[in-house]
Design an enzyme around this catalytic site. Structure first.
Site, PDB file in Angstrom:
ATOM      1  N   GLY A  46       4.818  75.402  40.556  1.00  0.00           N
ATOM      2  CA  GLY A  46       4.996  74.932  41.928  1.00  0.00           C
ATOM      3  C   GLY A  46       5.798  75.951  42.720  1.00  0.00           C
ATOM      4  O   GLY A  46       6.409  76.861  42.150  1.00  0.00           O
ATOM      5  N   GLN A  51      11.640  78.347  49.265  1.00  0.00           N
ATOM      6  CA  GLN A  51      11.962  79.385  48.274  1.00  0.00           C
ATOM      7  C   GLN A  51      11.517  80.779  48.729  1.00  0.00           C
ATOM      8  O   GLN A  51      11.961  81.775  48.179  1.00  0.00           O
ATOM      9  CB  GLN A  51      11.294  79.055  46.933  1.00  0.00           C
ATOM     10  N   CYS A  92      13.174  76.509  37.363  1.00  0.00           N
ATOM     11  CA  CYS A  92      13.004  76.792  38.791  1.00  0.00           C
ATOM     12  C   CYS A  92      12.874  78.298  38.967  1.00  0.00           C
ATOM     13  O   CYS A  92      13.676  79.056  38.400  1.00  0.00           O
ATOM     14  CB  CYS A  92      14.224  76.268  39.563  1.00  0.00           C
ATOM     15  N   LEU A  93      11.881  78.706  39.749  1.00  0.00           N
ATOM     16  CA  LEU A  93      11.687  80.148  39.985  1.00  0.00           C
ATOM     17  C   LEU A  93      12.870  80.740  40.749  1.00  0.00           C
ATOM     18  O   LEU A  93      13.072  81.952  40.709  1.00  0.00           O
ATOM     19  CB  LEU A  93      10.375  80.370  40.750  1.00  0.00           C
ATOM     20  N   HIS A 134      10.479  67.755  42.412  1.00  0.00           N
ATOM     21  CA  HIS A 134      11.280  68.993  42.405  1.00  0.00           C
ATOM     22  C   HIS A 134      11.018  69.800  43.681  1.00  0.00           C
ATOM     23  O   HIS A 134      11.959  70.283  44.324  1.00  0.00           O
ATOM     24  CB  HIS A 134      10.891  69.799  41.151  1.00  0.00           C
ATOM     25  N   GLU A 135       9.737  69.928  44.061  1.00  0.00           N
ATOM     26  CA  GLU A 135       9.401  70.743  45.248  1.00  0.00           C
ATOM     27  C   GLU A 135       9.852  70.044  46.537  1.00  0.00           C
ATOM     28  O   GLU A 135      10.307  70.703  47.480  1.00  0.00           O
ATOM     29  CB  GLU A 135       7.894  71.035  45.300  1.00  0.00           C
ATOM     30  N   HIS A 138      13.344  70.796  47.184  1.00  0.00           N
ATOM     31  CA  HIS A 138      13.545  72.119  47.809  1.00  0.00           C
ATOM     32  C   HIS A 138      13.442  72.010  49.329  1.00  0.00           C
ATOM     33  O   HIS A 138      14.222  72.619  50.061  1.00  0.00           O
ATOM     34  CB  HIS A 138      12.491  73.115  47.323  1.00  0.00           C
TER      35      HIS A 138
HETATM   36  O1  K1U Z   1       9.994  75.150  42.263  1.00  0.00           O
HETATM   37  C1  K1U Z   1       9.940  76.016  41.418  1.00  0.00           C
HETATM   38  O2  K1U Z   1      10.823  76.836  41.338  1.00  0.00           O
HETATM   39  C2  K1U Z   1       8.783  76.073  40.446  1.00  0.00           C
HETATM   40  C3  K1U Z   1       9.107  75.371  39.127  1.00  0.00           C
HETATM   41  C4  K1U Z   1       8.495  73.995  39.171  1.00  0.00           C
HETATM   42  C5  K1U Z   1       8.927  73.025  38.130  1.00  0.00           C
HETATM   43  C6  K1U Z   1       8.972  73.335  36.778  1.00  0.00           C
HETATM   44  C7  K1U Z   1       9.368  72.395  35.856  1.00  0.00           C
HETATM   45  C8  K1U Z   1       9.686  71.126  36.266  1.00  0.00           C
HETATM   46  C9  K1U Z   1       9.658  70.824  37.600  1.00  0.00           C
HETATM   47  C10 K1U Z   1       9.266  71.769  38.529  1.00  0.00           C
HETATM   48  C11 K1U Z   1       8.524  76.196  38.000  1.00  0.00           C
HETATM   49  O3  K1U Z   1       7.376  76.419  37.947  1.00  0.00           O
HETATM   50  S1  K1U Z   1       9.618  76.775  36.819  1.00  0.00           S
HETATM   51  C12 K1U Z   1       8.641  77.674  35.654  1.00  0.00           C
HETATM   52  C13 K1U Z   1       7.712  76.870  34.837  1.00  0.00           C
HETATM   53  O4  K1U Z   1       6.538  77.165  34.856  1.00  0.00           O
HETATM   54  C14 K1U Z   1       8.110  75.718  34.007  1.00  0.00           C
HETATM   55  C15 K1U Z   1       9.408  75.525  33.575  1.00  0.00           C
HETATM   56  C16 K1U Z   1       9.749  74.424  32.806  1.00  0.00           C
HETATM   57  C17 K1U Z   1       8.794  73.502  32.461  1.00  0.00           C
HETATM   58  C18 K1U Z   1       7.484  73.683  32.890  1.00  0.00           C
HETATM   59  C19 K1U Z   1       7.148  74.792  33.651  1.00  0.00           C
HETATM   60 ZN    ZN Z   2      12.439  75.115  42.056  1.00  0.00          ZN
END
Ligand code: K1U
Ligand code: ZN
Length: 169
Positions: A46, A51, A92-93, A134-135, A138
């Protein structure tokens, strides 16, 4: 198409509250294309406009295994949340390398415009529901580490600032 720079915690710009998108025009469609490219390149599931330092209510998501089911939510609004909540591991990125548990609703319903400006209703559960929450946080200027204890959050802040200093050196 362009890769957009992703803001890193604790950048204060991550705490700005996004405004509604006024019109799904060419600028917004280009932003959607660039955000999807940026999310896929960063291996995220996401990305919120906040971001990439754009403070408008727009998110992109792809929780599919094959990474070929993009979801675009413009001006998303939560219309229903399940009674049940669970703790899920999140990343989170904007906080690279940090993963921790956050409590979220198991399922949510959301109304939004899609990438062509059409009204949509999304009924989400599982990873999609977690990612949407989560998004949407943000867009309200909230980063997932704010759900953690002050001790953990301060450690993460220190670690991130050190990594950013070392990157610049
Ligand atoms: O918003 C962001 O920074 C993107 C985030 C989204 C997210 C991941 C996990 C749970 C809720 C929201 C990411 O993509 S982080 C990287 C990722 O691919 C990931 C990390 C942990 C679990 C699953 C995926
Ligand atoms: Zn995030």
């Amino acid at each position: 198409m362009a890769l957009l720079p992703i803001l890193c915690y604790p950048d204060p710009k991550l705490h700005k509250v996004a405004k509604p998108v006024a019109q799904v025009d060419a600028r917004i469609k280009n932003l959607v294309t660039d955000m999807l490219e940026t999310m896929y390149d960063a291996k995220g599931i996401g990305l919120a406009a906040t971001q990439v330092d754009v403070h408008e209510r727009l998110i992109v998501i792809d929780v599919s295994e094959e990474r070929n089911v993009p979801l675009v939510l413009i001006n998303p609004e939560l219309t229903w949340t399940s009674a049940e909540k669970h703790i899920n591991e999140e990343g989170c990125l904007s906080v690279p390398g940090i993963y921790d548990g956050v409590e979220r609703f198991d399922a949510v319903h959301v109304t939004a415009l899609d990438g062509s400006g059409k009204s949509r209703v999304i009924e989400a559960d599982g990873m999609l529901a977690v990612c949407i929450q989560h998004e949407m946080d943000h867009l309200m200027g909230k980063v997932f580490v704010e759900y953690l204890s002050p001790l953990k959050r301060n450690r993460i802040k220190t670690k991130m600032l050190k990594a950013q200093r070392e990157e610049r050196a």
